[in-house]
Design a protein around this motif. Structure first.
Motif, PDB file in Angstrom:
ATOM      1  N   ASN A  24     -28.482   5.775 -11.338  1.00  0.00           N
ATOM      2  CA  ASN A  24     -29.695   6.174 -12.071  1.00  0.00           C
ATOM      3  C   ASN A  24     -30.219   7.521 -11.575  1.00  0.00           C
ATOM      4  N   ASP A  25     -30.043   7.771 -10.285  1.00  0.00           N
ATOM      5  CA  ASP A  25     -30.458   9.054  -9.731  1.00  0.00           C
ATOM      6  C   ASP A  25     -29.703  10.189 -10.409  1.00  0.00           C
ATOM      7  N   LEU A  26     -28.379  10.018 -10.528  1.00  0.00           N
ATOM      8  CA  LEU A  26     -27.552  11.056 -11.156  1.00  0.00           C
ATOM      9  C   LEU A  26     -27.915  11.209 -12.625  1.00  0.00           C
ATOM     10  N   ALA A  27     -28.150  10.084 -13.299  1.00  0.00           N
ATOM     11  CA  ALA A  27     -28.508  10.138 -14.722  1.00  0.00           C
ATOM     12  C   ALA A  27     -29.844  10.827 -14.925  1.00  0.00           C
ATOM     13  N   ASN A  28     -30.711  10.760 -13.924  1.00  0.00           N
ATOM     14  CA  ASN A  28     -32.016  11.423 -14.007  1.00  0.00           C
ATOM     15  C   ASN A  28     -31.940  12.909 -13.670  1.00  0.00           C
ATOM     16  N   GLY A  29     -30.744  13.384 -13.307  1.00  0.00           N
ATOM     17  CA  GLY A  29     -30.574  14.813 -13.063  1.00  0.00           C
ATOM     18  C   GLY A  29     -30.467  15.214 -11.608  1.00  0.00           C
ATOM     19  N   ASP A  30     -30.520  14.265 -10.692  1.00  0.00           N
ATOM     20  CA  ASP A  30     -30.385  14.610  -9.276  1.00  0.00           C
ATOM     21  C   ASP A  30     -28.960  15.057  -8.968  1.00  0.00           C
ATOM     22  N   ALA A  31     -28.826  16.072  -8.140  1.00  0.00           N
ATOM     23  CA  ALA A  31     -27.507  16.533  -7.716  1.00  0.00           C
ATOM     24  C   ALA A  31     -26.887  15.510  -6.778  1.00  0.00           C
ATOM     25  N   PRO A  32     -25.552  15.380  -6.770  1.00  0.00           N
ATOM     26  CA  PRO A  32     -24.901  14.432  -5.859  1.00  0.00           C
ATOM     27  C   PRO A  32     -25.324  14.626  -4.410  1.00  0.00           C
ATOM     28  N   GLU A  33     -25.497  15.883  -3.997  1.00  0.00           N
ATOM     29  CA  GLU A  33     -25.880  16.145  -2.614  1.00  0.00           C
ATOM     30  C   GLU A  33     -27.275  15.572  -2.303  1.00  0.00           C
ATOM     31  N   THR A  34     -28.166  15.625  -3.283  1.00  0.00           N
ATOM     32  CA  THR A  34     -29.505  15.050  -3.097  1.00  0.00           C
ATOM     33  C   THR A  34     -29.428  13.538  -2.982  1.00  0.00           C
ATOM     34  N   VAL A  35     -28.588  12.933  -3.795  1.00  0.00           N
ATOM     35  CA  VAL A  35     -28.448  11.475  -3.777  1.00  0.00           C
ATOM     36  C   VAL A  35     -27.836  11.021  -2.454  1.00  0.00           C
ATOM     37  N   VAL A  36     -26.884  11.778  -1.950  1.00  0.00           N
ATOM     38  CA  VAL A  36     -26.287  11.445  -0.660  1.00  0.00           C
ATOM     39  C   VAL A  36     -27.332  11.527   0.450  1.00  0.00           C
ATOM     40  N   LYS A  37     -28.161  12.574   0.407  1.00  0.00           N
ATOM     41  CA  LYS A  37     -29.214  12.689   1.426  1.00  0.00           C
ATOM     42  C   LYS A  37     -30.179  11.499   1.363  1.00  0.00           C
ATOM     43  N   ASN A  38     -30.482  11.058   0.165  1.00  0.00           N
ATOM     44  CA  ASN A  38     -31.347   9.887   0.036  1.00  0.00           C
ATOM     45  C   ASN A  38     -30.664   8.632   0.567  1.00  0.00           C
ATOM     46  N   PHE A  39     -29.375   8.530   0.333  1.00  0.00           N
ATOM     47  CA  PHE A  39     -28.624   7.392   0.878  1.00  0.00           C
ATOM     48  C   PHE A  39     -28.615   7.443   2.408  1.00  0.00           C
ATOM     49  N   GLN A  40     -28.467   8.631   2.963  1.00  0.00           N
ATOM     50  CA  GLN A  40     -28.531   8.778   4.421  1.00  0.00           C
ATOM     51  C   GLN A  40     -29.911   8.369   4.952  1.00  0.00           C
ATOM     52  N   ALA A  41     -30.950   8.658   4.185  1.00  0.00           N
ATOM     53  CA  ALA A  41     -32.294   8.241   4.580  1.00  0.00           C
ATOM     54  C   ALA A  41     -32.404   6.720   4.569  1.00  0.00           C
ATOM     55  N   PHE A  42     -31.737   6.097   3.594  1.00  0.00           N
ATOM     56  CA  PHE A  42     -31.692   4.631   3.570  1.00  0.00           C
ATOM     57  C   PHE A  42     -31.001   4.087   4.815  1.00  0.00           C
ATOM     58  N   LEU A  43     -29.870   4.668   5.170  1.00  0.00           N
ATOM     59  CA  LEU A  43     -29.152   4.228   6.368  1.00  0.00           C
ATOM     60  C   LEU A  43     -30.013   4.405   7.613  1.00  0.00           C
ATOM     61  N   ALA A  44     -30.710   5.521   7.702  1.00  0.00           N
ATOM     62  CA  ALA A  44     -31.540   5.780   8.875  1.00  0.00           C
ATOM     63  C   ALA A  44     -32.654   4.748   8.997  1.00  0.00           C
ATOM     64  N   LYS A  45     -33.291   4.447   7.887  1.00  0.00           N
ATOM     65  CA  LYS A  45     -34.389   3.476   7.926  1.00  0.00           C
ATOM     66  C   LYS A  45     -33.880   2.084   8.263  1.00  0.00           C
ATOM     67  N   LEU A  46     -32.754   1.728   7.701  1.00  0.00           N
ATOM     68  CA  LEU A  46     -32.152   0.424   7.996  1.00  0.00           C
ATOM     69  C   LEU A  46     -31.758   0.327   9.458  1.00  0.00           C
ATOM     70  N   TRP A  47     -31.018   1.312   9.938  1.00  0.00           N
ATOM     71  CA  TRP A  47     -30.461   1.245  11.294  1.00  0.00           C
ATOM     72  C   TRP A  47     -31.513   1.475  12.369  1.00  0.00           C
ATOM     73  N   GLN A  48     -32.605   2.098  12.022  1.00  0.00           N
ATOM     74  CA  GLN A  48     -33.701   2.212  12.976  1.00  0.00           C
ATOM     75  C   GLN A  48     -34.266   0.827  13.299  1.00  0.00           C
ATOM     76  N   GLU A  49     -34.342  -0.011  12.283  1.00  0.00           N
ATOM     77  CA  GLU A  49     -34.880  -1.357  12.428  1.00  0.00           C
ATOM     78  C   GLU A  49     -33.808  -2.370  12.816  1.00  0.00           C
ATOM     79  N   ASN A  50     -32.615  -2.179  12.299  1.00  0.00           N
ATOM     80  CA  ASN A  50     -31.544  -3.169  12.423  1.00  0.00           C
ATOM     81  C   ASN A  50     -30.236  -2.442  12.738  1.00  0.00           C
ATOM     82  N   PRO A  51     -30.049  -2.021  13.976  1.00  0.00           N
ATOM     83  CA  PRO A  51     -28.964  -1.089  14.305  1.00  0.00           C
ATOM     84  C   PRO A  51     -27.558  -1.593  14.023  1.00  0.00           C
ATOM     85  N   LEU A  52     -27.362  -2.901  14.040  1.00  0.00           N
ATOM     86  CA  LEU A  52     -26.013  -3.432  13.871  1.00  0.00           C
ATOM     87  C   LEU A  52     -25.727  -3.905  12.449  1.00  0.00           C
TER      88      LEU A  52
END
Length: 492
Positions: free
Chosen positions: A112-140
């Motif tokens: 949906n991000d791509l369909a809304n016009g976000d560049a792949p690089e932006t979507v990847v950065k957002n996914f990395q932010a998801f990983l960071a938030k998850l692993w900050q709380e739940n590292p394993l």
């Protein structure tokens, strides 16, 4: 005349109310009704810590209840919503994902991000932010990224989807705990175009045949993770994640570790009554097994001091019945000067009985006073210890064995919960960092799953449900273990 004037005034107020309600709805964040529904569901049927969460957008939402059947061996929990983007997931993960401490996340989002016009690089950065938030709380926690599929309705963003997939696949090659699942060929034809017969009429979402092509591939990926799973070194994970740009080195504290020595205080449920092998199946066994797999916990040793039929009265020091063995068990850990001593306390089921157990029925005020007497003594005798006081779990209102419980007892049991909460709150002032609320979700869980997770026992009012079976005992131990983990992480 007065009546004619009153009607327009009432009608005007009615219109104002409608406009106000519409305004409130308009101000709600996207998909708020779905998020609230997940919160309500979690309150009534709590996910088991260590489950597999399917996180993302309508791919999972439209999969519906069959998802839990298709991936049943992995304890699946569906958290797909709306036409979510990754920022939407980031916004609500504190509410519907992180509180339940999943062991694995199967992630399908970004289209949906791509369909809304976000560049792949932006979507990847957002996914990395998801990983960071998850692993900050739940590292394993492990993340299984499901590739963004080609769909007939989104031909315009196929190239962007390929770039997004390629970048996440490259990221997975650098990170232990991130796995890439390539589903694109499963719905593409030999010509590289998506097969329309595998999609719904909207040309976007998978139909049942399309879903069935995904099931074995996702299952195989999760099974492969099971086969190779060993508890990773947290320091090494941090290095990888910093190198991959998930974390900034300056934002990470060096990982700490702790050894736990746990004394479980409880009744027949803690003791494992009715189980074929209490030594391997009682709740403290699965609680410690769960804890051993958690980040920052090096080792766990425990002593099970559950005694069938016992109440808080039986555990009072002055009663000279059970407390002496608790002290003996705790003293046995003195040979380990670096281990953190924890007392896990679950009492109240027998206190709530109408008649039978010692002191029953115990009033809510007496229950709190008894718990406080026990806790005060433990805190005095073991100054560095931690106490985790859990809410007792549900039992059926037909429970009547040698002791009489019934609906009256069940109602009384629930009056103990605010007493536990208030007692722990008071200790926050007098003994900060030592006394914690334990599990509060087991009651709702067992109320929902009593047919599958309790032993079916026969009493004076027919079948009753009081003691967990092997499956329920393992689940209860996980709930206890997660509560203990939170208490240990709160100050370590």
């Amino acid at each position: 005349m007065a009546n004619r004037l009153r009607f327009p005034s009432f009608f005007l107020l009615f219109l104002i109310g409608l406009v106000t309600a519409a305004s409130v709805r308009a101000q709600e964040p996207r998909f708020e009704s779905e998020i609230k529904a997940y919160e309500t569901k979690a309150a009534n049927d709590p996910p088991i810590p260590g489950s597999t969460f399917f996180v993302g957008s309508s791919t999972w939402r439209l999969w519906g209840s069959t998802l839990e059947e298709d991936f049943s061996r992995f304890s699946p929990v569906n958290r797909g919503f709306g036409g979510a983007t990754i920022p939407d997931v980031l916004r609500v993960m504190d509410r519907i994902i992180l509180p339940h401490h999943p062991a694995r996340i199967v992630f399908s989002c970004g289209g949906n991000d791509l369909a809304n016009g976000d560049a792949p690089e932006t979507v990847v950065k957002n996914f990395q932010a998801f990983l960071a938030k998850l692993w900050q709380e739940n590292p394993l926690a492990e993340v299984y990224f499901v590739a963004n599929r080609h769909s007939p309705a989104r031909h315009a963003v196929w190239k962007q989807a390929n770039r997004f997939n390629d970048q996440v696949k490259a990221l997975a090659g650098k990170l232990d705990g991130l796995y890439y699942i390539d589903v694109v060929p499963l719905t593409d034809g030999k010509d590289g175009k998506p097969r329309k017969e595998l999609f719904m009429a909207d040309g976007l979402h998978l139909n049942r045949e399309g879903q069935q092509r995904w099931i074995p591939v996702i299952t195989a990926a999760l099974e492969a993770g099971d086969q190779v799973r060993e508890k990773p070194d947290l320091a090494e994970l941090q290095k990888e994640r910093v190198a991959a740009g998930i974390f900034q080195a300056s934002a990470l504290a060096p990982p700490k570790s702790v050894k736990l020595n746990i004394v479980f205080i409880g009744n027949s449920i803690t003791a494992g009554a009715g189980l074929q092998n209490r030594q391997t199946e009682a709740p403290p066994v699965s609680a410690t097994a769960y804890l051993k797999q958690q980040a920052g916990i090096d080792s766990v040793v425990f002593s099970n001091q559950g005694v069938g039929g016992y109440t808080t009265v039986d555990f009072l020091p002055a009663t000279n019945k059970a407390f002496g063995k608790v002290i003996q068990a705790a003293d046995g850990f003195k040979t380990d000067p670096v281990g953190q001593l924890v007392f896990s306390i679950v009492l109240g089921t027998n206190d709530s009985a109408i008649q039978g157990p010692n002191g029953a029925p115990v009033s809510p005020e007496a229950y709190r006073a008894n718990l406080k007497t026990i806790a005060d003594r433990l805190l005095t005798d073991y100054p560095g210890c931690k106490l985790v006081i859990h809410h007792p779990i549900w039992y059926s209102p037909t429970t009547y064995n040698r002791s009489k419980y019934l609906q009256e007892g069940l109602d009384r049991l629930q009056t103990y919960f605010p007493k536990i909460d208030a007692l722990v709150s008071a200790y926050g002032t007098t003994h900060p960092g030592q006394v914690y609320i334990g599990d509060t979700q087991g009651f709702a869980y067992f109320k929902t799953h009593y047919l599958t997770d309790f032993q079916h026992e026969t009493g004076q009012q027919g079948t009753f449900f009081l003691h967990p079976n092997k499956q329920g005992s393992a689940t209860l131990g996980i709930f206890w273990g997660e509560a203990i983990r939170k208490a240990v992480w709160a100050t370590n």
